[in-house]
Design an enzyme around this catalytic site. Structure first.
Site, mmCIF file in Angstrom:
data_model
loop_
_atom_site.group_PDB
_atom_site.id
_atom_site.type_symbol
_atom_site.label_atom_id
_atom_site.label_comp_id
_atom_site.label_asym_id
_atom_site.label_seq_id
_atom_site.Cartn_x
_atom_site.Cartn_y
_atom_site.Cartn_z
ATOM 1 N NE ARG A 105 -22.113 -17.137 5.716
ATOM 2 C CZ ARG A 105 -22.178 -17.461 7.007
ATOM 3 N NH1 ARG A 105 -23.009 -16.821 7.800
ATOM 4 N NH2 ARG A 105 -21.440 -18.425 7.512
ATOM 5 C CB THR A 125 -10.574 -18.751 6.929
ATOM 6 O OG1 THR A 125 -10.856 -20.145 6.831
ATOM 7 C CG2 THR A 125 -11.253 -18.011 5.782
ATOM 8 C CE LYS A 177 -11.781 -22.466 2.344
ATOM 9 N NZ LYS A 177 -12.812 -23.380 2.874
ATOM 10 C CE LYS A 218 -14.061 -18.452 3.223
ATOM 11 N NZ LYS A 218 -14.936 -19.516 2.679
ATOM 12 C CG ASP A 229 -13.702 -20.873 -0.464
ATOM 13 O OD1 ASP A 229 -14.319 -21.092 -1.524
ATOM 14 O OD2 ASP A 229 -14.222 -21.028 0.662
ATOM 15 C CD GLU A 263 -13.401 -24.605 -0.407
ATOM 16 O OE1 GLU A 263 -14.463 -24.741 0.242
ATOM 17 O OE2 GLU A 263 -12.290 -24.403 0.136
ATOM 18 C CG ASP A 291 -17.556 -25.956 -0.140
ATOM 19 O OD1 ASP A 291 -18.278 -26.805 0.414
ATOM 20 O OD2 ASP A 291 -17.267 -24.881 0.395
ATOM 21 C CE LYS A 342 -17.431 -25.714 3.831
ATOM 22 N NZ LYS A 342 -17.739 -24.399 3.216
ATOM 23 C CB CYS A 360 -16.787 -25.940 9.714
ATOM 24 S SG CYS A 360 -15.419 -24.795 10.047
ATOM 25 C CG ASP A 404 -11.375 -24.683 5.903
ATOM 26 O OD1 ASP A 404 -10.769 -23.897 6.653
ATOM 27 O OD2 ASP A 404 -12.314 -24.340 5.149
ATOM 28 C CG ASP A 437 -10.592 -21.444 10.086
ATOM 29 O OD1 ASP A 437 -11.515 -22.038 9.509
ATOM 30 O OD2 ASP A 437 -10.163 -20.343 9.712
#
Length: 356
Positions: free
Chosen positions: A24, A135, A160, A162, A190, A218, A243, A267, A295, A320, A322
């Site tokens: 997303r 991130t 981190k 993405k 991730d 992840e 996750d 989370k 989160c 994690d 942020d």
């Protein structure tokens, strides 16, 4: 002390810049704020975020389930019976974890205020500070390099990254960041469920051959693919973190029994409960599996609640958290200072999202 009232308020907060993952793109967040009141006037606050692509919760659905089912289930209950209240919430309906999390956080906030202690002491807190990561949102390699350099200049040493929408492009992204920053940083990769098991093995093999400073990978495969997660873990050297595969303590037991992951990411929006999050960390601890607490792109209030649990549980080794640094919300600047998270030693969570 009885719970005598429960109310809802919605809140929309814009992001400083778009946040992109393999599933997303977010330009703002829509949060639902829960306020509960005890008979002596003490209030507790919690929040949940609508993440249809992850938990399936919408803002209207969260509001309806809270007003029609969850609030009636705890009104009139004694706040001191916190574990029983959590069980009532969790067994009132299937799913709806973001709505449940908002109410759970509010209950614990009020309970800690009643006892006049910071929330982290409820869980046996050991410190009140954490080192955070930053991130790097999913974009073209040049833009990700720019964001990574900026984060390092701000004092972050853990990034981190993405990835997950194109294995070959993902390799280019990591290579570009590594070329500019070298071994002076730690990378957390991730994939957000973006690869198949075979794709994951191939690309992780490339990461290993290039000696990237990667701490873990992840959720490389879809959340339902526990066998694929195990398949990847057994064929690579970089640690694999679960996750989206872990929403509950039962999921954690499944990960442990299958030996499907080296680490677990907790989370609150997935667990629906601070107590359930604590259970996951303890189950993983018995199996020698360290945990990280993370989160969604969510409100500062729920992230602070997660931070309180993180400083308390000895098996939550990494954070994690942020999300508040992405929000146009300066109320939390005293808690989130670049890579530092500092929790104040005041009763409850220590943060009120709305005027009292």
């Amino acid at each position: 002390m009885k719970i005598v009232d429960a109310q809802i308020q919605t809140e929309r907060t814009s992001l400083k810049r778009p946040f992109k993952t393999a599933v997303r793109t977010a330009f703002d967040i829509q949060s639902l704020i829960v306020k509960i009141t005890l008979e002596n006037g003490i209030t507790g606050y919690g929040s949940g975020v609508a993440t249809e692509k992850v938990t399936g919760d919408s803002l209207s659905g969260m509001k309806n389930i809270l007003e029609q089912l969850l609030f009636p289930s705890i009104l009139g209950k004694e706040i001191e019976n916190i574990a029983e209240n959590e069980m009532i919430i969790q067994t009132s309906c299937i799913g709806n974890t973001s709505a449940k999390a908002a109410l759970s956080i509010a209950l614990y906030d009020a309970y800690a205020k009643l006892l006049k202690v910071p929330l982290f002491q409820i869980f046996g807190g050991r410190t009140n500070s954490l080192i955070n990561d930053m991130t790097i949102s999913l974009n073209e390699p040049d833009e990700m390099v720019h964001d990574a350099i900026k984060a390092v200049e701000q004092g972050f040493s853990i990034l981190k990254i993405k990835v997950g929408n194109d294995p070959q492009k993902d390799l280019e992204r990591i290579q570009a960041i590594y070329d500019h920053l070298g071994d002076n940083i730690v990378l957390r990769i991730d994939a957000n469920q973006g690869w198949s098991a075979k794709e994951a093995i191939k690309i992780i093999g490339e990461f290993e051959s290039r000696n990237f400073p990667i701490e873990f990978i992840e959720q490389p495969v879809p959340q339902w693919d526990f066998d694929g997660l195990k398949f990847v873990r057994e064929r690579v050297n970089i640690p694999i973190m679960a996750d989206e595969s872990v929403y509950s303590a039962k999921d954690a037991i499944k990960i442990v029994n299958k030996k499907a992951a080296d680490l677990i990411n907790i989370k609150l929006m997935k667990t629906g409960s601070l107590l359930e999050a604590c259970k996951i960390a303890s189950i993983a601890e018995t199996a020698g599996i360290p945990c990280m607490i993370g989160c969604m792109m969510e409100s500062s209030l729920s992230v602070l609640a997660a931070a309180h649990l993180a400083v308390a549980h000895p098996n939550i080794k990494k954070v994690d958290l942020d999300s508040p640094l992405w929000l146009n919300d300066h109320k939390v600047d005293r808690y989130f200072r670049n890579s530092q998270i500092h929790l104040e030693e005041i009763p409850g969570i220590g943060f009120h999202p709305v005027s009292q």
